[in-house]
Design an enzyme around this catalytic site. Sequence first.
Site, PDB file in Angstrom:
ATOM      1  N   GLY A  36       0.848  -1.203   0.000  1.00 36.99           N
ATOM      2  CA  GLY A  36       0.000   0.000   0.000  1.00 36.99           C
ATOM      3  C   GLY A  36       0.881   1.250   0.000  1.00 36.99           C
ATOM      4  O   GLY A  36       2.109   1.151   0.043  1.00 36.99           O
ATOM      5  N   TYR A 145      -0.987 -17.342  -1.677  1.00 38.40           N
ATOM      6  CA  TYR A 145      -2.156 -16.450  -1.634  1.00 38.40           C
ATOM      7  C   TYR A 145      -3.440 -17.275  -1.540  1.00 38.40           C
ATOM      8  O   TYR A 145      -4.256 -17.080  -0.646  1.00 38.40           O
ATOM      9  CB  TYR A 145      -2.160 -15.582  -2.887  1.00 38.40           C
ATOM     10  CG  TYR A 145      -3.215 -14.505  -2.910  1.00 38.40           C
ATOM     11  CD1 TYR A 145      -3.240 -13.512  -1.927  1.00 38.40           C
ATOM     12  CD2 TYR A 145      -4.161 -14.450  -3.934  1.00 38.40           C
ATOM     13  CE1 TYR A 145      -4.193 -12.503  -1.963  1.00 38.40           C
ATOM     14  CE2 TYR A 145      -5.105 -13.439  -3.978  1.00 38.40           C
ATOM     15  CZ  TYR A 145      -5.124 -12.462  -2.989  1.00 38.40           C
ATOM     16  OH  TYR A 145      -6.069 -11.465  -3.026  1.00 38.40           O
ATOM     17  N   ARG A 186       0.302  -6.450 -12.257  1.00 36.95           N
ATOM     18  CA  ARG A 186      -0.920  -7.049 -12.814  1.00 36.95           C
ATOM     19  C   ARG A 186      -1.095  -6.607 -14.262  1.00 36.95           C
ATOM     20  O   ARG A 186      -0.463  -5.641 -14.714  1.00 36.95           O
ATOM     21  CB  ARG A 186      -2.138  -6.642 -11.986  1.00 36.95           C
ATOM     22  CG  ARG A 186      -2.209  -7.445 -10.718  1.00 36.95           C
ATOM     23  CD  ARG A 186      -3.476  -7.195  -9.975  1.00 36.95           C
ATOM     24  NE  ARG A 186      -3.286  -6.162  -8.987  1.00 36.95           N
ATOM     25  CZ  ARG A 186      -4.001  -6.073  -7.871  1.00 36.95           C
ATOM     26  NH1 ARG A 186      -4.961  -6.928  -7.617  1.00 36.95           N
ATOM     27  NH2 ARG A 186      -3.782  -5.108  -7.008  1.00 36.95           N
TER      28      ARG A 186
HETATM   29  N1  UDP Z   1      -0.757 -11.111 -17.859  1.00 33.40           N
HETATM   30  C1  UDP Z   1      -0.188 -10.891 -19.105  1.00 33.40           C
HETATM   31  N2  UDP Z   1       0.770  -9.931 -19.214  1.00 33.40           N
HETATM   32  C2  UDP Z   1       1.186  -9.181 -18.158  1.00 33.40           C
HETATM   33  C3  UDP Z   1       0.591  -9.395 -16.891  1.00 33.40           C
HETATM   34  C4  UDP Z   1      -0.376 -10.374 -16.783  1.00 33.40           C
HETATM   35  O1  UDP Z   1      -0.538 -11.550 -20.097  1.00 33.40           O
HETATM   36  O2  UDP Z   1       2.062  -8.321 -18.349  1.00 33.40           O
HETATM   37  C5  UDP Z   1      -1.814 -12.151 -17.751  1.00 33.40           C
HETATM   38  C6  UDP Z   1      -1.593 -13.144 -16.608  1.00 33.40           C
HETATM   39  O3  UDP Z   1      -0.767 -14.213 -17.023  1.00 33.40           O
HETATM   40  C7  UDP Z   1      -3.022 -13.564 -16.319  1.00 33.40           C
HETATM   41  C8  UDP Z   1      -3.843 -12.316 -16.616  1.00 33.40           C
HETATM   42  O4  UDP Z   1      -3.016 -11.491 -17.440  1.00 33.40           O
HETATM   43  O5  UDP Z   1      -3.422 -14.591 -17.191  1.00 33.40           O
HETATM   44  C9  UDP Z   1      -4.252 -11.535 -15.384  1.00 33.40           C
HETATM   45  O6  UDP Z   1      -3.117 -11.379 -14.606  1.00 33.40           O
HETATM   46  P1  UDP Z   1      -3.067 -10.499 -13.300  1.00 33.40           P
HETATM   47  O7  UDP Z   1      -1.647 -10.527 -12.801  1.00 33.40           O
HETATM   48  O8  UDP Z   1      -3.669  -9.161 -13.565  1.00 33.40           O
HETATM   49  O9  UDP Z   1      -4.012 -11.181 -12.224  1.00 33.40           O
HETATM   50  P2  UDP Z   1      -4.588 -12.668 -11.981  1.00 33.40           P
HETATM   51  O10 UDP Z   1      -5.945 -12.636 -12.557  1.00 33.40           O
HETATM   52  O11 UDP Z   1      -3.720 -13.690 -12.665  1.00 33.40           O
HETATM   53  O12 UDP Z   1      -4.551 -12.795 -10.506  1.00 33.40           O
END
Ligand code: UDP
Length: 319
Positions: A36, A145, A186
């Site tokens: 945060g 997590y 993310r």
């Molecule tokens: N992802 C991606 N490129 C990035 C970051 C994430 O393709 O630079 C993909 C990741 O592998 C996942 C999805 O986007 O399939 C969502 O990832 P995020 O880390 O936002 O959160 P999650 O839903 O996996 O907790």
Amino acid sequence: MRAVVTGGAGFLGSHLCDRLLKEGWDVLAIDNLITGAEKNVSHLASNSKFRFLKADVSDPLAVDGDIAYVLHFASPASPPDYLKHPIATMKVGSIGTLNALDLALAKGAKFFLASTSECYGDPEISPQHEGYWGNVNPVGPRSVYDESKRFAEALTMAYHTHHALDTHIIRIFNTYGPRMRLNDGRALPNFVFQALSGKALTIFGDGSQTRSFCYVDDLIEGIYRLSQSSEHFPVNIGNPNEMTILEFAERVRKHYQPTPRLVFEPLPQDDPKRRRPDITKAKRLLNWEPKVDLEEGLIKTLDYFAKEYQATQKATTPA
Ligand code: UDP
């Protein structure tokens, strides 16, 4: 009427503090600032109903005075964050949840747990409803997590049945909006950071995995309604508008000129293939459903990120 929000300086926690203050609550935000940032609540510094305490809820937790609600939102929540802080993540989901529950019990307060769609792991059914028990790898990288949140849910239900504590559990699906950290790793902040710094957007795998993105204002509305309800079992809150990550990257990159390229990188282990909330229960119990369309939410969020990016550039450019 005073509420304690753990993780109150985080992305969701800080928006929740804003909402509780608007509803007339006094708010004590507790955060160790591991992920945060104090700037998320700096606009509340002069509000006499708001107080910020820098503390780790995984350490013994004592708060003076009356408390009517404990809302437990403290935890790293982005995959890169919890992979970087695996033990802290497990501690806050276990000991931190225990401490927050004990605080609620000692004060005769209600308790609200921020849980997650990660409880469903890499789901074998879609959309995911609350009755589905999930498909979680207990020793995979995401388990720190997933399993600590599953433990947190079990502990919350035990306090409800054993101590008759008034508890509520939300399972939060992918959410986006202002105050996400630009470097939290993310998908959305990553894409935006890459676009703003003139790099290609990284698609993990072939981009066919799906997610459903909920704008933060919709999520906070769902949280508030659930917090006022009499439901004790988990409730999904998220946006059922499912899309592939490739489609999502397209939606983001069309906002930038010149249009950033896409590059494909390996899919992280145990990355869920599909994620979409079944929100039948939230509709029925809370009369809740998301209202903010993806484009509208993206415009607000990209605007926030652009300002954040400019501020970091200024801070790192020598005068
Ligand atoms: N992802 C991606 N490129 C990035 C970051 C994430 O393709 O630079 C993909 C990741 O592998 C996942 C999805 O986007 O399939 C969502 O990832 P995020 O880390 O936002 O959160 P999650 O839903 O996996 O907790």
